[in-house]
Design an enzyme around this catalytic site. Structure first.
Site, short mmCIF file in Angstrom:
data_model
loop_
_atom_site.label_atom_id
_atom_site.label_comp_id
_atom_site.label_asym_id
_atom_site.label_seq_id
_atom_site.Cartn_x
_atom_site.Cartn_y
_atom_site.Cartn_z
CD GLU A 1 36.40 38.74 36.15
OE1 GLU A 1 37.52 38.39 36.57
OE2 GLU A 1 36.01 39.93 36.16
CB THR B 1 42.38 35.10 36.36
OG1 THR B 1 41.53 35.61 37.40
CG2 THR B 1 43.82 35.14 36.88
CE LYS C 1 40.81 43.35 36.80
NZ LYS C 1 40.83 41.88 36.75
#
Length: 213
Positions: A40, A69, A128
């Site tokens: 990521e 993000t 997450k």
């Protein structure tokens, strides 16, 4: 891509953010070379969209590549254009809805039971658990598995190799790892040191007993 299958198979997501775009790109390529293939690239890093585009070009069209993000609809559209094929968010946000509309699987950031339910309703492919260490870590994960036995949790935040092994053994589908794995590599630090850390994480994951959720 099938994010759920990739998480169950690979069990480790590397989180790359840095203020040196070339070093961040080199970090991504080094991780993949060390068999950490779920990466990521956080939008909080410098020139992150360019890093995603360059990583996509270097890795080819079939390699999994995530963008982290992701908060807004604009973020989701931008990372898709750059070449990301899955999205990671720090919270429940409009980026989730847009990413799903674009056909991108989502690993959505949650913490509370109410957020878990909301994330599932938004269509998140996995959740997450963030920030995992600050919220009670392993014991909190175990507690959540009671009311949510089928949810695919990915603890993130304060996960070193030992914690990664413990979380996976406790029922996490995968773990997300930033600084304990990346160190200073994305800022221009030693890639050889990164390789050593990567091998330690790969070994820890391989030693985990039990089937992934």
């Amino acid at each position: 891509m099938d994010l759920t299958a990739a998480l169950r198979s690979r069990r480790l997501v590397a989180i790359v953010r840095g203020d040196n775009p070339q070093a961040a790109l080199d970090t991504v390529l080094t991780l993949v070379d060390e068999d950490i293939t779920l990466v990521e690239i956080s939008l909080s890093g410098q020139d992150a969209l360019d890093v995603i585009a360059e990583a996509r070009a270097a890795l080819g069209p079939d390699a999994p590549l995530g963008a982290g993000t992701v908060l807004t609809s604009g973020d989701a559209r931008a990372v898709q254009r750059a070449g990301a094929d899955f999205v990671v968010t720090p919270a429940l946000c409009e980026g989730i809805t847009t990413a799903k509309e674009l056909g991108l699987p989502v690993l959505a950031g949650v913490m509370t039971p109410s957020e878990i339910v909301a994330g599932l309703r938004l269509g998140a492919d996995a959740l997450k658990l963030f920030p995992a260490a600050q919220a009670g870590g392993l014991e909190y994960l175990r507690a959540l598995r009671g009311p949510f036995p089928e949810v695919r949790f990915v603890p993130v935040g304060g996960v070193d190799a030992g914690v990664a092994r413990d979380c996976l053994a406790a029922g996490a589908t995968a773990v997300g790892v930033g600084s304990p794995l990346i160190g200073d590599a994305a800022a221009g630090g030693s890639l050889e040191a990164l390789r050593a850390r990567a091998r330690a994480f790969v070994k820890a994951v391989a030693e985990t007993e039990g089937e992934p959720r």
